[in-house]
Design a protein around this motif. Structure first.
Motif, PDB file in Angstrom:
ATOM      1  N   PHE A 238      47.954 -31.288   9.326  1.00 37.76           N
ATOM      2  CA  PHE A 238      46.952 -30.910   8.330  1.00 37.76           C
ATOM      3  C   PHE A 238      45.586 -31.464   8.724  1.00 37.76           C
ATOM      4  O   PHE A 238      44.578 -30.748   8.697  1.00 37.76           O
ATOM      5  CB  PHE A 238      47.353 -31.432   6.948  1.00 37.76           C
ATOM      6  CG  PHE A 238      46.418 -31.006   5.847  1.00 37.76           C
ATOM      7  CD1 PHE A 238      46.561 -29.776   5.229  1.00 37.76           C
ATOM      8  CD2 PHE A 238      45.399 -31.842   5.423  1.00 37.76           C
ATOM      9  CE1 PHE A 238      45.709 -29.376   4.216  1.00 37.76           C
ATOM     10  CE2 PHE A 238      44.533 -31.458   4.404  1.00 37.76           C
ATOM     11  CZ  PHE A 238      44.694 -30.219   3.800  1.00 37.76           C
ATOM     12  N   ILE A 239      45.550 -32.739   9.084  1.00 44.42           N
ATOM     13  CA  ILE A 239      44.280 -33.369   9.493  1.00 44.42           C
ATOM     14  C   ILE A 239      43.712 -32.663  10.716  1.00 44.42           C
ATOM     15  O   ILE A 239      42.515 -32.345  10.786  1.00 44.42           O
ATOM     16  CB  ILE A 239      44.494 -34.867   9.787  1.00 44.42           C
ATOM     17  CG1 ILE A 239      44.845 -35.614   8.500  1.00 44.42           C
ATOM     18  CG2 ILE A 239      43.241 -35.478  10.433  1.00 44.42           C
ATOM     19  CD1 ILE A 239      45.333 -37.032   8.726  1.00 44.42           C
ATOM     20  N   LEU A 240      44.574 -32.390  11.688  1.00 43.96           N
ATOM     21  CA  LEU A 240      44.132 -31.749  12.920  1.00 43.96           C
ATOM     22  C   LEU A 240      43.540 -30.365  12.644  1.00 43.96           C
ATOM     23  O   LEU A 240      42.468 -30.016  13.148  1.00 43.96           O
ATOM     24  CB  LEU A 240      45.313 -31.640  13.888  1.00 43.96           C
ATOM     25  CG  LEU A 240      45.074 -30.912  15.212  1.00 43.96           C
ATOM     26  CD1 LEU A 240      43.915 -31.537  15.984  1.00 43.96           C
ATOM     27  CD2 LEU A 240      46.341 -30.913  16.052  1.00 43.96           C
ATOM     28  N   GLN A 241      44.222 -29.582  11.823  1.00 42.50           N
ATOM     29  CA  GLN A 241      43.735 -28.232  11.564  1.00 42.50           C
ATOM     30  C   GLN A 241      42.474 -28.233  10.712  1.00 42.50           C
ATOM     31  O   GLN A 241      41.566 -27.416  10.928  1.00 42.50           O
ATOM     32  CB  GLN A 241      44.853 -27.402  10.926  1.00 42.50           C
ATOM     33  CG  GLN A 241      46.010 -27.209  11.894  1.00 42.50           C
ATOM     34  CD  GLN A 241      47.027 -26.196  11.425  1.00 42.50           C
ATOM     35  OE1 GLN A 241      46.786 -25.430  10.497  1.00 42.50           O
ATOM     36  NE2 GLN A 241      48.178 -26.171  12.076  1.00 42.50           N
ATOM     37  N   LYS A 242      42.366 -29.153   9.763  1.00 38.49           N
ATOM     38  CA  LYS A 242      41.129 -29.249   8.986  1.00 38.49           C
ATOM     39  C   LYS A 242      39.961 -29.640   9.886  1.00 38.49           C
ATOM     40  O   LYS A 242      38.832 -29.145   9.718  1.00 38.49           O
ATOM     41  CB  LYS A 242      41.293 -30.271   7.858  1.00 38.49           C
ATOM     42  CG  LYS A 242      42.242 -29.853   6.765  1.00 38.49           C
ATOM     43  CD  LYS A 242      41.732 -28.655   5.984  1.00 38.49           C
ATOM     44  CE  LYS A 242      40.611 -29.015   5.038  1.00 38.49           C
ATOM     45  NZ  LYS A 242      40.207 -27.862   4.199  1.00 38.49           N
ATOM     46  N   ARG A 243      40.206 -30.519  10.844  1.00 36.48           N
ATOM     47  CA  ARG A 243      39.149 -30.910  11.779  1.00 36.48           C
ATOM     48  C   ARG A 243      38.736 -29.730  12.659  1.00 36.48           C
ATOM     49  O   ARG A 243      37.544 -29.520  12.916  1.00 36.48           O
ATOM     50  CB  ARG A 243      39.629 -32.084  12.645  1.00 36.48           C
ATOM     51  CG  ARG A 243      39.560 -33.422  11.937  1.00 36.48           C
ATOM     52  CD  ARG A 243      40.166 -34.547  12.733  1.00 36.48           C
ATOM     53  NE  ARG A 243      39.779 -35.844  12.179  1.00 36.48           N
ATOM     54  CZ  ARG A 243      40.414 -36.972  12.400  1.00 36.48           C
ATOM     55  NH1 ARG A 243      41.489 -36.989  13.189  1.00 36.48           N
ATOM     56  NH2 ARG A 243      39.991 -38.098  11.846  1.00 36.48           N
ATOM     57  N   LEU A 244      39.705 -28.944  13.087  1.00 40.75           N
ATOM     58  CA  LEU A 244      39.397 -27.794  13.940  1.00 40.75           C
ATOM     59  C   LEU A 244      38.656 -26.706  13.163  1.00 40.75           C
ATOM     60  O   LEU A 244      37.744 -26.059  13.686  1.00 40.75           O
ATOM     61  CB  LEU A 244      40.674 -27.243  14.555  1.00 40.75           C
ATOM     62  CG  LEU A 244      41.307 -28.133  15.628  1.00 40.75           C
ATOM     63  CD1 LEU A 244      42.732 -27.683  15.939  1.00 40.75           C
ATOM     64  CD2 LEU A 244      40.465 -28.150  16.898  1.00 40.75           C
ATOM     65  N   ILE A 245      39.037 -26.489  11.918  1.00 43.75           N
ATOM     66  CA  ILE A 245      38.315 -25.531  11.085  1.00 43.75           C
ATOM     67  C   ILE A 245      36.876 -25.988  10.885  1.00 43.75           C
ATOM     68  O   ILE A 245      35.929 -25.199  11.003  1.00 43.75           O
ATOM     69  CB  ILE A 245      39.020 -25.360   9.720  1.00 43.75           C
ATOM     70  CG1 ILE A 245      40.357 -24.639   9.910  1.00 43.75           C
ATOM     71  CG2 ILE A 245      38.143 -24.576   8.746  1.00 43.75           C
ATOM     72  CD1 ILE A 245      41.223 -24.621   8.659  1.00 43.75           C
ATOM     73  N   ALA A 246      36.696 -27.277  10.579  1.00 42.49           N
ATOM     74  CA  ALA A 246      35.350 -27.820  10.375  1.00 42.49           C
ATOM     75  C   ALA A 246      34.516 -27.706  11.647  1.00 42.49           C
ATOM     76  O   ALA A 246      33.327 -27.362  11.606  1.00 42.49           O
ATOM     77  CB  ALA A 246      35.437 -29.276   9.929  1.00 42.49           C
TER      78      ALA A 246
END
Length: 305
Positions: A238-246
């Motif tokens: 979740f953290i990884l994907q939120k960072r990539l989206i941002a």
């Protein structure tokens, strides 16, 4: 925590996690069907409005579950990871509008920020409002007028279409600005909801299961279990994907990929590039080039509507 290099995305996330492209200012869909497929969690570069008319649907947004009822309106931003869980035995009818944030920005004024309702929904993690019957009747009339204008090709149809869309967005801003806590209906785990909010606000900082467990006074095993149960993700993914989206959002705004990677919490640029490639199906350089070009599927992916 599993390292970035070792944890891979599910197959459907690697290149198709971002579902649908939008090259026009907005698109309108009025659908009634029995959908046979259940889409996984995904996100879009655009904003989405869902006006629920009938069916049996639970809509999951950022770890919250909204059991939809007729007269419900959902706002989904370009930062929100979401999916719908649909009872395929009951016809699912809804209006869906895809909106470019830039279109709303262009039509805003110093006194009127048309993005306010989306920003409020994202900031407060309350994406749903339920209208009273009279207000919903007015909203439906506007939607039907917009639908008619969309099919019209007579003089001024394009201006009429834009005018009706802006009228609708102004109305939604008023509704969401006046709605209090009681207007929102969501099933949630309050601790996990707080953790999801904290993650979203602290992407550039160090985020690990150990740090989160200590901060929110919860054991690591309980955190991992409840987080997965509530969001459908491991904490790390979740953290990884939120960072990539941002990071993708920043790159689209013209921020250099290196700067975006560090600002979104990646300490190693080469690891960021590898993760970005797996997530978006292209390098940051290619992504920036694609975003500056023309992107639109010949036919919008109906599975995300």
């Amino acid at each position: 925590v599993v390292s970035m290099e070792k944890e891979s995305f599910p197959e459907h996330h690697r290149s198709g996690y971002k579902r649908g492209y939008l090259n026009e200012d907005f698109l309108l869909f009025h659908l009634k069907d029995k959908k046979g497929d259940q889409l996984e969690y995904h996100y879009h570069d655009f904003y989405k409005i869902i006006v629920f008319l009938s069916g049996k649907v639970n809509y999951l947004i950022e770890g919250k579950t909204y059991p939809l009822q007729p007269r419900d309106i959902l706002l989904v931003t370009n930062k929100d990871i979401h999916k719908a869980i649909i009872d395929i035995n009951i016809p699912y009818e809804r209006f869906v509008i895809w909106l470019k944030p830039a279109f709303l920005e262009k039509n805003s004024s110093p006194q009127t920020n048309l993005l306010s309702c989306f920003e409020k929904a994202s900031r407060e993690k309350r994406n749903l409002v339920r209208l009273d019957p009279e207000s919903f009747h007015q909203l439906k009339n506007t939607l039907f007028e917009l639908e008619a204008a969309w099919k019209d090709d007579s003089f001024g149809a394009d201006i009429m279409k834009n005018t009706l869309l802006l009228h609708l967005v102004i109305y939604l801003n008023r509704v969401f600005s006046m709605s209090g806590e009681t207007a929102y209906h969501a099933k949630q785990d309050k601790v996990i909801d707080q953790i999801v909010t904290y993650i979203g606000k602290n992407l550039r900082n160090e985020l690990t299961i150990e740090i989160l467990a200590e901060k929110f006074f919860i054991s690591k095993s309980t955190l991992m279990h409840r987080f997965k149960e509530q969001t459908g993700y491991t904490v790390h993914n979740f953290i990884l994907q939120k960072r990539l989206i941002a990071a993708g959002i920043q790159i689209r705004k013209g921020i250099p990929a290196l700067e975006a990677s560090y600002d979104c919490g990646f300490s190693d640029y080469s690891s960021f590039v590898r993760a970005f490639q797996r997530f978006y199906g292209m390098s940051p350089r290619q992504y920036k080039k694609e975003q500056s070009g023309s992107l639109l599927h010949d036919k919008p992916d109906s599975s995300i509507l």
